[in-house]
Design a protein around this motif. Structure first.
Motif, PDB file in Angstrom:
ATOM      1  N   SER A   1       0.848  -1.186   0.000  1.00 56.92           N
ATOM      2  CA  SER A   1       0.000   0.000   0.000  1.00 56.92           C
ATOM      3  C   SER A   1       0.886   1.239   0.000  1.00 56.92           C
ATOM      4  O   SER A   1       1.735   1.415   0.870  1.00 56.92           O
ATOM      5  CB  SER A   1      -0.916   0.000   1.222  1.00 56.92           C
TER       6      SER A   1
ATOM      7  N   ASN B   1      -2.937   4.392   0.516  1.00 52.56           N
ATOM      8  CA  ASN B   1      -4.130   3.585   0.256  1.00 52.56           C
ATOM      9  C   ASN B   1      -5.184   4.401  -0.507  1.00 52.56           C
ATOM     10  O   ASN B   1      -5.490   5.517  -0.125  1.00 52.56           O
ATOM     11  CB  ASN B   1      -4.695   3.107   1.606  1.00 52.56           C
ATOM     12  N   PRO B   2      -5.696   3.908  -1.658  1.00 52.39           N
ATOM     13  CA  PRO B   2      -5.616   2.536  -2.174  1.00 52.39           C
ATOM     14  C   PRO B   2      -4.573   2.317  -3.261  1.00 52.39           C
ATOM     15  O   PRO B   2      -4.617   1.303  -3.960  1.00 52.39           O
ATOM     16  CB  PRO B   2      -7.017   2.337  -2.751  1.00 52.39           C
TER      17      PRO B   2
ATOM     18  N   GLU C   1      -1.496   1.075  -5.254  1.00 51.14           N
ATOM     19  CA  GLU C   1      -0.747  -0.173  -5.066  1.00 51.14           C
ATOM     20  C   GLU C   1       0.703  -0.024  -5.503  1.00 51.14           C
ATOM     21  O   GLU C   1       1.009   0.534  -6.548  1.00 51.14           O
ATOM     22  CB  GLU C   1      -1.396  -1.301  -5.879  1.00 51.14           C
TER      23      GLU C   1
ATOM     24  N   THR D   1       6.270   2.430   0.108  1.00 49.34           N
ATOM     25  CA  THR D   1       5.183   1.903   0.934  1.00 49.34           C
ATOM     26  C   THR D   1       5.105   2.666   2.246  1.00 49.34           C
ATOM     27  O   THR D   1       6.118   3.160   2.754  1.00 49.34           O
ATOM     28  CB  THR D   1       5.382   0.404   1.231  1.00 49.34           C
TER      29      THR D   1
ATOM     30  N   ASP E   1       1.942  -0.215   7.916  1.00 51.19           N
ATOM     31  CA  ASP E   1       0.600  -0.798   7.995  1.00 51.19           C
ATOM     32  C   ASP E   1      -0.336   0.029   8.861  1.00 51.19           C
ATOM     33  O   ASP E   1      -1.509   0.217   8.525  1.00 51.19           O
ATOM     34  CB  ASP E   1       0.683  -2.224   8.558  1.00 51.19           C
TER      35      ASP E   1
ATOM     36  N   GLU F   1      -1.391   3.076   6.897  1.00 48.24           N
ATOM     37  CA  GLU F   1      -2.095   2.704   5.668  1.00 48.24           C
ATOM     38  C   GLU F   1      -3.389   1.925   5.943  1.00 48.24           C
ATOM     39  O   GLU F   1      -4.153   1.673   5.007  1.00 48.24           O
ATOM     40  CB  GLU F   1      -1.180   1.848   4.787  1.00 48.24           C
TER      41      GLU F   1
ATOM     42  N   SER G   1      -3.636  -1.218   6.782  1.00 51.00           N
ATOM     43  CA  SER G   1      -3.374  -2.342   5.902  1.00 51.00           C
ATOM     44  C   SER G   1      -2.673  -3.450   6.676  1.00 51.00           C
ATOM     45  O   SER G   1      -2.160  -3.234   7.779  1.00 51.00           O
ATOM     46  CB  SER G   1      -2.488  -1.874   4.737  1.00 51.00           C
TER      47      SER G   1
ATOM     48  N   LYS H   1      -0.566  -5.421   4.592  1.00 52.40           N
ATOM     49  CA  LYS H   1       0.287  -5.862   3.488  1.00 52.40           C
ATOM     50  C   LYS H   1       1.729  -6.098   3.916  1.00 52.40           C
ATOM     51  O   LYS H   1       2.356  -7.086   3.511  1.00 52.40           O
ATOM     52  CB  LYS H   1       0.199  -4.861   2.331  1.00 52.40           C
TER      53      LYS H   1
ATOM     54  N   GLY I   1       2.158   7.644   1.906  1.00 52.79           N
ATOM     55  CA  GLY I   1       2.554   6.274   1.584  1.00 52.79           C
ATOM     56  C   GLY I   1       4.043   6.029   1.652  1.00 52.79           C
ATOM     57  O   GLY I   1       4.588   5.267   0.850  1.00 52.79           O
TER      58      GLY I   1
END
Length: 318
Positions: free
Chosen positions: A178, A181-182, A184, A203, A206, A209, A211, A213, A250
């Protein structure tokens, strides 16, 4: 005399054993073509990687390509011309996401390049096809779209699937990330001869984000760290700790990187994290960012990670 001969033989055997072990520890050759985040126009994310003693490389992202190769040739990283390296040594590009600081060198150098593969998630390939190789932003050197010149063959990736990297001795497994987000991004786990290197595109953590991932990547690679086969992790740190969470866009800070490393340590064991090589990428060039980030990383390295700061055109082994 006999004793002296025995000692010389013993010394030679020990030396050969030492050299053999040292060689076995180095699996990948890395040539950084660009190491900075957006803003450093001639030094943007791109890393050539190949097995040691091989000239069949892939390029992890493609922010700066030709200029980075020229610096590497000048530094003695290759016994070849920049043209030979660019056209013959690079077999494909692994693109984590389609932001300009990760693809601009690949795109602008396409007219002089030779046939190669572009590996990326389908969404990333769609952006490259529709917004760059579209005959408006740039001629269509891709294998799909409007009047394709078919110089670059698109290789869509699926998360978790092991695939060969064409014309090399390496294989690839890809993880979704992520990046605000969103949006990719991707992480690439490259393997050869039972050893791996892990490269992260941009990235965020988490927690920020919202997330899981990164946690999924840690669960996948923790057994490799325990087995001592993961040779290094390339991971971005774009901003110093002072950057607010709602302005990370991000990305990671030193504190967030170390928090993610602590999560990995829970799975891999803290004792196995010591001296794990973490290659810091994508530092934003603004102001004193680099000096501040390096200081914050070094002062918060409780796990004893071996932190590496790559330099454009300076080869190293993992």
């Amino acid at each position: 005399m006999r004793q002296r001969t025995y000692n010389l033989i013993s010394t030679s055997i020990l030396y050969l054993m030492f050299v053999s072990v040292g060689q076995a520890q180095s699996v990948f050759n890395v040539i950084p073509l660009g190491v900075k985040g957006g803003g450093a126009e001639g030094n943007l994310s791109a890393y050539m990687v190949a097995p040691v003693n091989s000239q069949a490389y892939v390029c992890l992202d493609g922010g700066t390509v030709r200029q980075g190769i020229e610096v590497a040739v000048a530094n003695g990283a290759f016994a070849a011309t920049a043209d030979q390296v660019s056209r013959s040594f690079v077999k494909g590009f692994l693109i984590s996401h389609a932001h300009l600081d990760h693809v601009s060198g690949m795109i602008t150098n396409a007219p002089e390049d030779t046939a190669k593969f572009i590996y990326a998630f389908p969404k990333c390939l769609e952006i490259i096809k529709n917004h760059y190789f579209n005959w408006e932003s740039w001629p269509n050197f891709g294998s799909e779209g409007v009047n394709p010149l078919k110089k670059y063959t698109y290789k869509p990736l699926s998360e978790g699937q092991d695939i060969p990297l064409e014309n090399t001795e390496m294989t690839l497994k890809t993880f979704s990330l992520s990046h605000g987000n969103p949006y990719e991004s991707a992480a690439f786990l490259i393997q050869t001869n039972g050893k791996q290197v892990l490269y992260f595109g941009d990235t965020g953590p988490d927690e920020v984000e919202k997330s899981t991932k990164l946690q999924k990547v840690w669960e996948a690679v923790a057994p490799l760290i325990k087995a001592k086969t993961l040779t290094g992790i390339f991971m971005e740190v774009s901003y110093p700790n002072e950057q607010p969470d709602n302005k990370l866009f991000g990305h990671l800070t030193p504190n967030w990187l170390m928090k993610e490393m602590e999560k990995l340590a829970v799975l891999a064991g803290k004792e196995n994290m010591r001296d794990l090589r973490v290659i810091i990428t994508h530092i934003k060039p603004a102001g004193q960012n680099e000096i501040i980030i390096k200081g914050q990383l070094e002062s918060n390295n409780a796990l004893g990670l071996k932190i590496i700061y790559p330099e454009q055109g300076t080869a190293f082994e993992l």
